[in-house]
Design a protein around this motif. Structure first.
Motif, PDB file in Angstrom:
ATOM      1  N   ASN A  42      25.359  62.699 -24.601  1.00 57.46           N
ATOM      2  CA  ASN A  42      25.796  63.115 -23.272  1.00 57.46           C
ATOM      3  C   ASN A  42      24.911  64.279 -22.840  1.00 57.46           C
ATOM      4  O   ASN A  42      25.171  65.431 -23.188  1.00 57.46           O
ATOM      5  N   CYS A  45      25.994  67.803 -21.355  1.00 50.79           N
ATOM      6  CA  CYS A  45      26.683  68.811 -22.170  1.00 50.79           C
ATOM      7  C   CYS A  45      25.985  69.020 -23.510  1.00 50.79           C
ATOM      8  O   CYS A  45      26.224  70.013 -24.184  1.00 50.79           O
ATOM      9  N   ASP A  47      26.267  66.812 -26.035  1.00 52.06           N
ATOM     10  CA  ASP A  47      27.073  66.198 -27.098  1.00 52.06           C
ATOM     11  C   ASP A  47      26.363  64.981 -27.674  1.00 52.06           C
ATOM     12  O   ASP A  47      25.690  64.246 -26.954  1.00 52.06           O
ATOM     13  N   CYS A  70      30.577  69.814 -27.867  1.00 55.08           N
ATOM     14  CA  CYS A  70      31.712  70.632 -27.435  1.00 55.08           C
ATOM     15  C   CYS A  70      33.022  70.165 -28.063  1.00 55.08           C
ATOM     16  O   CYS A  70      33.101  69.080 -28.637  1.00 55.08           O
ATOM     17  N   ARG A 129      33.410  67.201 -17.520  1.00 52.92           N
ATOM     18  CA  ARG A 129      33.830  67.094 -18.920  1.00 52.92           C
ATOM     19  C   ARG A 129      34.369  65.701 -19.269  1.00 52.92           C
ATOM     20  O   ARG A 129      34.596  65.404 -20.426  1.00 52.92           O
ATOM     21  N   CYS A 132      32.355  63.975 -21.687  1.00 49.88           N
ATOM     22  CA  CYS A 132      32.512  64.479 -23.059  1.00 49.88           C
ATOM     23  C   CYS A 132      33.622  63.689 -23.764  1.00 49.88           C
ATOM     24  O   CYS A 132      33.478  63.272 -24.907  1.00 49.88           O
TER      25      CYS A 132
END
Ligand code: ZN
Length: 152
Positions: A42, A45, A47, A70, A129, A132
């Motif tokens: 991702n 972010c 991730d 995260c 988010r 995420c």
């Protein structure tokens, strides 16, 4: 959502983040199982999640994963692996649909079948988010597609 519920959800997420359940890729126990793996990133972010699945063609005998990023992405991976282990591939695809739906609809109550994952629904308020939370699930879907492609 009340403040109390919010902080309970925060606690569930942080607990899975700090103590991820069963993290670390492992080999399938049954050598007859079909195994596949997928890795997703991702970029918004940073991730990363890798998911490895072992099935006999019907039932998910083993799921293992590794990842970094995260708390939302890693908690989602931990809760997901708890939830899907031992279920059939078609049950898992149903749960995945329910999860993806929950992450699009803040006003719809989270289905009971998703257990602790309900805690992630609060993330819907923060569109950046959502990716995420869905990252491990998209990775799992990809791994299941791979494993089913091996069957044909
Ligand atoms: Zn993230």
């Amino acid at each position: 959502m009340t403040q109390d519920l919010d902080s309970l959800y925060q606690e569930i997420i942080l607990d899975h983040y700090k103590h991820p359940h069963g993290r670390g890729l492992r080999d399938a126990e049954d050598p007859a199982d079909r195994v596949a793996e997928a890795h997703h990133v991702n970029p918004t972010c940073g991730d990363e999640v890798t998911v490895r699945v072992a099935t006999d063609g019907t039932v998910l005998h083993d799921i293992s994963y590794d990842g970094m990023g995260c708390s939302i992405s890693q908690a989602s991976a931990s809760m997901m692996s708890d939830l899907v282990e031992g279920k059939t591939v078609s049950e898992i695809r149903g749960l995945t649909d329910e999860f993806q739906h929950m992450m699009k609809e803040p006003d719809v109550p989270a289905p009971e079948s998703l257990g602790d994952l309900e805690a992630l629904q609060g993330v819907v308020k923060f569109p950046v988010r959502i990716k995420c939370a869905t990252l491990p699930w998209n990775t799992l879907t990809n791994a299941l597609d791979e494993v089913e492609a091996k069957a044909s």
